[in-house]
Motif scaffolding. Structure first.
Motif, PDB file in Angstrom:
ATOM      1  N   UNK A  89       0.822  -1.210   0.000  1.00 26.25           N
ATOM      2  CA  UNK A  89       0.000   0.000   0.000  1.00 26.25           C
ATOM      3  C   UNK A  89       0.860   1.265   0.000  1.00 26.25           C
ATOM      4  N   UNK A  90       1.930   1.257   0.811  1.00 23.64           N
ATOM      5  CA  UNK A  90       2.758   2.467   0.906  1.00 23.64           C
ATOM      6  C   UNK A  90       3.430   2.812  -0.417  1.00 23.64           C
ATOM      7  N   UNK A  91       3.623   1.780  -1.261  1.00 26.05           N
ATOM      8  CA  UNK A  91       4.337   2.035  -2.512  1.00 26.05           C
ATOM      9  C   UNK A  91       3.439   2.073  -3.740  1.00 26.05           C
ATOM     10  N   UNK A  92       2.146   2.038  -3.523  1.00 28.16           N
ATOM     11  CA  UNK A  92       1.225   2.029  -4.655  1.00 28.16           C
ATOM     12  C   UNK A  92       0.878   3.471  -5.037  1.00 28.16           C
ATOM     13  N   UNK A  93       1.286   3.880  -6.226  1.00 36.59           N
ATOM     14  CA  UNK A  93       1.097   5.288  -6.599  1.00 36.59           C
ATOM     15  C   UNK A  93      -0.385   5.645  -6.752  1.00 36.59           C
ATOM     16  N   UNK A  94      -1.227   4.651  -7.033  1.00 37.06           N
ATOM     17  CA  UNK A  94      -2.673   4.918  -7.090  1.00 37.06           C
ATOM     18  C   UNK A  94      -3.193   5.421  -5.748  1.00 37.06           C
ATOM     19  N   UNK A  95      -2.604   4.919  -4.703  1.00 39.76           N
ATOM     20  CA  UNK A  95      -3.086   5.256  -3.356  1.00 39.76           C
ATOM     21  C   UNK A  95      -2.633   6.659  -2.975  1.00 39.76           C
ATOM     22  N   UNK A  96      -1.492   6.998  -3.529  1.00 41.39           N
ATOM     23  CA  UNK A  96      -1.073   8.394  -3.434  1.00 41.39           C
ATOM     24  C   UNK A  96      -1.064   8.926  -1.994  1.00 41.39           C
ATOM     25  N   UNK A  97      -0.536   8.144  -1.102  1.00 34.79           N
ATOM     26  CA  UNK A  97      -0.360   8.562   0.301  1.00 34.79           C
ATOM     27  C   UNK A  97      -1.669   8.751   1.070  1.00 34.79           C
ATOM     28  N   UNK A  98      -2.777   8.305   0.527  1.00 32.43           N
ATOM     29  CA  UNK A  98      -4.030   8.539   1.269  1.00 32.43           C
ATOM     30  C   UNK A  98      -4.163   7.589   2.451  1.00 32.43           C
ATOM     31  N   UNK A  99      -3.642   6.388   2.281  1.00 31.31           N
ATOM     32  CA  UNK A  99      -3.469   5.563   3.480  1.00 31.31           C
ATOM     33  C   UNK A  99      -2.026   5.068   3.540  1.00 31.31           C
ATOM     34  N   UNK A 100      -1.541   4.987   4.765  1.00 33.03           N
ATOM     35  CA  UNK A 100      -0.177   4.475   4.970  1.00 33.03           C
ATOM     36  C   UNK A 100      -0.223   3.514   6.139  1.00 33.03           C
ATOM     37  N   UNK A 101       0.626   2.521   6.071  1.00 31.23           N
ATOM     38  CA  UNK A 101       0.758   1.616   7.218  1.00 31.23           C
ATOM     39  C   UNK A 101       2.185   1.730   7.740  1.00 31.23           C
ATOM     40  N   UNK A 102       2.303   1.966   9.031  1.00 31.90           N
ATOM     41  CA  UNK A 102       3.629   2.036   9.654  1.00 31.90           C
ATOM     42  C   UNK A 102       3.664   1.029  10.794  1.00 31.90           C
ATOM     43  N   UNK A 103       4.483   0.003  10.629  1.00 32.48           N
ATOM     44  CA  UNK A 103       4.654  -0.958  11.729  1.00 32.48           C
ATOM     45  C   UNK A 103       6.013  -0.657  12.354  1.00 32.48           C
ATOM     46  N   UNK A 104       6.006   0.036  13.481  1.00 32.32           N
ATOM     47  CA  UNK A 104       7.267   0.414  14.109  1.00 32.32           C
ATOM     48  C   UNK A 104       7.846  -0.789  14.854  1.00 32.32           C
ATOM     49  N   UNK A 105       9.087  -1.144  14.566  1.00 37.21           N
ATOM     50  CA  UNK A 105       9.659  -2.307  15.244  1.00 37.21           C
ATOM     51  C   UNK A 105       9.992  -2.011  16.703  1.00 37.21           C
ATOM     52  N   UNK A 106      10.131  -3.082  17.461  1.00 31.63           N
ATOM     53  CA  UNK A 106      10.593  -3.028  18.849  1.00 31.63           C
ATOM     54  C   UNK A 106       9.748  -2.144  19.759  1.00 31.63           C
ATOM     55  N   UNK A 107       8.464  -2.392  19.742  1.00 31.14           N
ATOM     56  CA  UNK A 107       7.564  -1.648  20.641  1.00 31.14           C
ATOM     57  C   UNK A 107       7.979  -1.893  22.099  1.00 31.14           C
ATOM     58  N   UNK A 108       8.172  -0.811  22.824  1.00 34.26           N
ATOM     59  CA  UNK A 108       8.520  -0.903  24.244  1.00 34.26           C
ATOM     60  C   UNK A 108       8.042   0.377  24.936  1.00 34.26           C
ATOM     61  N   UNK A 109       8.368   0.550  26.196  1.00 39.46           N
ATOM     62  CA  UNK A 109       7.841   1.712  26.928  1.00 39.46           C
ATOM     63  C   UNK A 109       8.294   3.020  26.270  1.00 39.46           C
ATOM     64  N   UNK A 110       9.555   3.081  25.888  1.00 40.33           N
ATOM     65  CA  UNK A 110      10.053   4.338  25.305  1.00 40.33           C
ATOM     66  C   UNK A 110       9.384   4.677  23.985  1.00 40.33           C
ATOM     67  N   UNK A 111       9.095   3.640  23.200  1.00 35.97           N
ATOM     68  CA  UNK A 111       8.408   3.897  21.939  1.00 35.97           C
ATOM     69  C   UNK A 111       6.954   4.328  22.213  1.00 35.97           C
ATOM     70  N   UNK A 112       6.341   3.696  23.194  1.00 34.32           N
ATOM     71  CA  UNK A 112       4.976   4.098  23.579  1.00 34.32           C
ATOM     72  C   UNK A 112       4.965   5.587  23.946  1.00 34.32           C
TER      73      UNK A 112
END
Ligand code: GL4
Length: 806
Positions: free
Chosen positions: A597-620
């Motif tokens: 989805x992030x690289x599909x030019x048709x979508x044109x940034x209207x939706x993005x998915x971000x899966x941030x690695x290493x979720x922990x207290x500091x990232x929260x």
């Protein structure tokens, strides 16, 4: 004496010279951080000693919170804030050309927990100290915390968390308080010279438990309590038994790693030994201290000591206390039992069946023979007493030892005077379903204590832009008493205030956007809705439902690029237990959908998915202040409480939720108009279970939208998930969708559409956000621990006092 800015700078320089023979200009960030840490620690060490002396001199009753997990995260800013030094430190460091926020990043997260359960324990530690309550933590000092998560080709990869590498500035090793813990071997009873039956140990192993203490600094009240974490070592007396390196390793492995599974424990020997190790060390040290310092007869223990069993992992507190009172203090069984039940209390944190801990009799007997004997006796006496009062099958079902297994929850309930759940709904469910048998037997033991969060950390520390606005609008009293956030309700129609809060949110979103770019190379716009789901990856939490909705949006946009919708960034943070295959499959699918989805030019940034690695207290701490939408979408009845839901609302995110766990109370707090509720209720879920009439296949056949979304997992629409996509598809159709995702899909989509519309009306949205902030105070862990203190632990706060040194 308070430290002013100039003194602060002078002291920092001086300490650097003393400790590293260095000038500030030549020191590394780590060296400056360690020096700053030492400076801060020195500011509370007098209060730490004085607090302790006060409790002893006044013979204050104390609570000991036993938990196999603590998850404090970083402590620098929290300590600075609680000592009233945060602003001074920031200004002094700025003068020296150092940015406090970047310096704080040097600290490694103390991640000795998996998720909500461990984080709750740490919120409680903060609040117990801040409320001036006499309370201490007792746990394990793991050499490695929860694994670090990386993504490789979209798959989760686990790396060790070497949190002690840079040293741990906050802890104090207390060699003189070490105790011995005995495991393994054989135990039999024999008469001693006075004709008393005493246990004789043969071939047992002796482990040395060495405590490391960390000060838990209260908020501006001169109270510093203690978190005591135990580490294993080889006792001098056993040195010759451990001549090989491998033998030593095996022993030292005991406290090497935290089990990375938060609710699906497998019965492993090392885990059971861990549980006994910290329980035995903790109770021995409590009894030793009681005898030495309080000087009262052991029969009065329950007037001075309360022990809390945080989930079942420390349930061996019950037989261990019995062992000490009977074998060592020579009390009668009846007297010992009376004391034990009065001292102990227990919290249940989950209704997931697989998390209700059980151990095989065989393993228990081999590993902890004396504990097993004592539990057999407890069980036998339980049966004898209850047989006269209750039907046979009820008594059988509630026994501690049953069908070849030792049931730890049964042990904790029978051996304590209080069992609580962690949100109203959860406490009701344990009474009516999960622990219903026990509720019939002990109706008075059951109660609710809804979770709370350490609000100073989760507002003042993590969200300065919002805090500054609040100070200007409602004054500063909310910083001490979060109930005063309510004052904000007077401004719900004040355009200026709404605008200022929105500005603060924007600043936080920009900061997160910068971090996202740096961490993942993904560019996101702060105009988009930041839609956040952050928690452990579990089927019941339904990250997959979130993904199904995203796929639907993607397909809608592909079909018609002109569909009207707000821009959205879907942000995920989640670790899967290394052995939890299905959870890892979901991670892979989210990552592949993101790539598509992030690289599909048709979508044109209207939706993005971000899966941030290493979720922990500091990232929260980075994500929460920037969130617009808080996804709390577990299947109703499955999430005991949740706590990120509370942190997110406190920071002005709007909750999108099922009526599960504490979401129900969040709805009560903000009102139906300021939250988006969807999906089955817990009652409806149970009806499905009873009638067994759920057929996912039928929904798939009849619902074209769902069909198209699910087919995307197997028809190549989402690339690179040939096996994973099939597994997802089968879990929903072939294996009939255990967590009713398809049943809740339509109402979830509808709620998402409502959110989309609402976000388009800026004032409307800002007002909802303000109302959430204003009502966040209700979920302060200060309030929660006060309830525990009054109702369960029977401990009282310290009268206000000033440390001897002022
Ligand atoms: C948990 C629950 O899953 C979670 O809902 C709750 O907020 C937390 C603290 O009470 O405890 N139980 C287990 S196990 N892990 C959790 O996070």
């Amino acid at each position: 004496m308070a430290l002013d800015k100039e003194m602060f700078k002078k002291e920092l320089r001086q300490r650097l010279r003393e400790n590293y023979a260095m000038e500030l200009e030549d020191a590394s960030e780590q060296e400056i951080f360690n020096t700053l840490g030492a400076l801060v620690k020195a500011r509370y060490s007098d209060a730490w000693g004085d607090t302790w002396k006060y409790y002893v001199n006044k013979k204050k009753k104390q609570v000991y919170y036993f938990s196999i997990e603590f998850l404090p995260g970083r402590m620098l800013k929290s300590n600075l804030l609680n000592l009233g030094m945060l602003d001074t430190a920031r200004e002094a460091l700025t003068d020296l050309g150092i940015d406090l926020d970047s310096l704080a990043e040097v600290e490694k997260d103390m991640a000795l927990g998996n998720g909500g359960l461990g984080r709750l324990a740490s919120c409680f530690m903060d609040s117990i100290a801040s409320c001036g309550l006499p309370g201490n933590g007792n746990g394990i000092r793991y050499d490695y915390g929860l694994f670090k998560q990386r993504f490789v080709d979209g798959y989760q990869v686990e790396l060790p968390d070497e949190w002690l590498q840079g040293g741990n500035i906050w802890e104090v090793r207390r060699e003189s308080k070490a105790v011995d813990v005995r495991v393994g071997g054989h135990v039999y009873l024999a008469e001693n010279s006075e004709g008393k039956l005493k246990p004789i140990y043969e071939n047992e192993r002796v482990l040395r438990a060495v405590p490391y203490d960390t000060g838990m600094v209260g908020f501006e009240n001169n109270v510093v309590n203690t978190l005591r974490l135990w580490s294993v070592e080889i006792p001098d007396s056993e040195e010759d038994k451990y001549q090989s390196i491998q033998g030593r390793r095996e022993l030292e492995d005991l406290t090497a790693v935290l089990y990375p599974d938060d609710s699906n424990e497998q019965g492993r020997l090392i885990r059971l030994t861990q549980e006994y190790f910290f329980v035995s060390a903790g109770i021995q040290s409590i009894i030793r201290r009681y005898k030495k310092r309080i000087g009262q007869p052991i029969s009065k223990l329950s007037e001075y000591v309360s022990i809390h069993i945080n989930d079942t992992h420390p349930a061996l507190c019950v037989p261990e206390m019995m062992r000490i009172l009977v074998d060592e203090e020579e009390l009668s069984w009846e007297q010992a039992w009376d004391i034990t039940v009065k001292v102990m209390s227990y919290t249940n944190h989950t209704i997931m069946a697989e998390a209700l801990e059980k151990w095989s009799i065989d393993l228990m007997r081999r590993t902890l023979p004396r504990m097993y004997q004592i539990m057999e006796e407890i069980d036998a006496r339980y049966v004898q007493t209850m047989r006269e009062l209750h039907p046979h099958d009820l008594v059988e079902r509630t026994r501690i030892i049953r069908n070849g297994q030792v049931h730890m929850a049964h042990l904790a309930i029978i051996g304590s005077h209080s069992t609580n759940g962690v949100a109203k709904l959860h406490s009701d469910l344990i009474k009516s379903v999960v622990l219903h048998d026990f509720y019939i037997i002990y109706p008075d033991r059951f109660n609710n204590k809804t979770n709370g969060v350490a609000q100073r950390r989760w507002s003042q520390i993590v969200n300065e832009p919002m805090s500054n606005v609040l100070d200007d609008v409602i004054g500063k009293t909310w910083r001490k008493d979060s109930g005063d956030l309510k004052l904000l309700m007077n401004y719900q129609s004040d355009q200026v205030v709404l605008e200022r809060l929105a500005e603060a949110k924007k600043v936080n979103k920009q900061k997160l956007a910068d971090y996202i770019l740096e961490a993942t190379d993904i560019n996101v716009s702060t105009d988009a809705i930041f839609d956040v789901q952050i928690k452990r990856l579990h089927a019941y939490k339904r990250q997959l439902l979130n993904l199904l909705h995203i796929i639907k949006l993607y397909q809608d946009l592909k079909e018609n690029p002109n569909v009207a919708m707000q821009k959205r960034v879907f942000i995920f943070g989640a670790k899967a237990a290394p052995s939890y295959h299905y959870a890892k499959v979901i991670i892979k699918c989210i990552n592949e959908a993101a790539r598509l989805i992030n690289n599909d030019s048709d979508i044109n940034d209207r939706i993005k998915i971000v899966f941030l690695p290493n979720y922990n207290v500091s990232l929260a701490e980075k994500i929460i202040p920037a969130a617009d939408v808080s996804e709390q979408i577990s299947l109703a009845s499955k999430e005991a409480s949740g706590t990120s839901n509370m942190k997110l609302m406190l920071n002005g995110a709007i909750t999108l939720a099922t009526l599960d766990g504490a979401n129900v109370e969040i709805r009560d707090a903000v009102g139906d108009d300021n939250i988006y509720i969807f999906g089955l209720t817990e009652k409806e879920v149970y009806e499905y279970y009873e009638n067994q009439e759920y057929t996912a296949q039928k929904i798939y056949d009849e619902n074209a939208v769902i069909r198209r979304v699910l087919n995307a997992f197997i028809d190549g629409t989402i690339p690179n998930i040939v096996y994973e996509g099939r597994e997802i598809f089968d879990s929903l159709i072939k294996y009939n969708d255990e967590y009713f995702l398809l049943r809740d899909f339509d109402s979830y989509v509808k709620a998402q559409e409502d959110i989309d519309k609402a976000y388009g009306d800026r004032t409307f949205w800002q007002k909802m956000s303000l109302i959430n902030i204003a009502n966040g105070g209700r979920f302060s862990s200060d309030e929660t621990v006060r309830r525990y203190a009054e109702d369960i632990w029977k401990i009282e706060p310290k009268d206000s006092f000033v440390t001897e040194k002022g």
